[in-house]
Design an enzyme around this catalytic site. Structure first.
Site, PDB file in Angstrom:
ATOM      1  N   GLY A   9       0.822  -1.212   0.000  1.00  0.00           N
ATOM      2  CA  GLY A   9       0.000   0.000   0.000  1.00  0.00           C
ATOM      3  C   GLY A   9       0.849   1.252   0.000  1.00  0.00           C
ATOM      4  N   GLY A  10       2.001   1.142  -0.615  1.00  0.00           N
ATOM      5  CA  GLY A  10       2.978   2.226  -0.585  1.00  0.00           C
ATOM      6  C   GLY A  10       2.571   3.482  -1.331  1.00  0.00           C
ATOM      7  N   GLY A  12      -0.699   4.583  -1.218  1.00  0.00           N
ATOM      8  CA  GLY A  12      -1.900   5.096  -0.570  1.00  0.00           C
ATOM      9  C   GLY A  12      -1.583   6.266   0.360  1.00  0.00           C
ATOM     10  N   GLY A  15       1.024   5.277   3.008  1.00  0.00           N
ATOM     11  CA  GLY A  15       2.252   4.907   2.317  1.00  0.00           C
ATOM     12  C   GLY A  15       2.998   6.115   1.777  1.00  0.00           C
ATOM     13  N   TYR A 137     -15.341  -5.133   6.079  1.00  0.00           N
ATOM     14  CA  TYR A 137     -14.017  -4.525   6.221  1.00  0.00           C
ATOM     15  C   TYR A 137     -13.548  -4.592   7.671  1.00  0.00           C
ATOM     16  CZ  TYR A 137     -10.352  -0.954   5.961  1.00  0.00           C
ATOM     17  OH  TYR A 137      -9.156  -0.285   6.026  1.00  0.00           O
TER      18      TYR A 137
END
Length: 169
Positions: A9-10, A12, A15, A137
């Protein structure tokens, strides 16, 4: 020895913020890899193993998640649960298999019980059901907390999680 950090998730929100902090104050002996979904579909174990083989991380910061707003959460509860659970399970198992020194995963405030007392803290995560609007979730994220303990108890893994709160406040 050298530390190799792999951030899922770098690209996002978290991130990108982490990449800026790391870029502003590099530490000798540390290498950082910020992954996006283009690097691997973490729902797929073969792709997850391939990225672990390529990067060979000593440390993993697991920020990747299938996310969306309220209406998407309400409409796709199964996908929110399944996709996130698959990603979490594959990342955790690869961290064990590839003997990663430390895994830090990211939870969410939505994991807390819908009906609770305030102030809340991490000891209260499992004290009731999350809000129905994002239960798929929320339960997938809650299971990270459970599996961190299970991996520690069974395999001695150094897995933990953070719960960022009030990100926009």
């Amino acid at each position: 020895g050298p530390k190799i950090f792999m951030v899922t998730g770098g690209t996002g929100l978290y991130g990108q913020a982490l990449a800026k902090v790391v870029g502003d104050a590099p530490v000798e002996g540390e290498t950082w890899h910020f992954l996006s979904s283009k690097d691997a579909d973490l729902r797929d174990m073969a792709e997850t193993k391939a990225v672990f083989e390529r990067v060979k991380p000593t440390h993993v910061i697991h920020l990747a998640a299938f996310v969306g707003g309220l209406f998407k959460n309400l409409k796709y509860k199964v996908e929110f649960y399944r996709y996130n659970t698959l990603m979490n399970d594959n990342v955790m198992e690869c961290c064990r298999e590839y003997k990663v020194d430390k895994l830090v995963s990211c939870l969410s405030t939505c994991i807390f019980p819908d009906k609770t007392t305030y102030p809340i803290d991490e000891t209260m995560v499992h004290n009731g059901a999350p809000h129905l609007s994002n239960e798929g979730y929320a339960y997938s994220k809650r299971m990270i907390d459970v599996m961190n303990r299970c991996y520690r108890d069974e395999y001695g893994c150094n897995f933990t999680a953070v719960i960022p709160t009030n990100v926009y406040g």
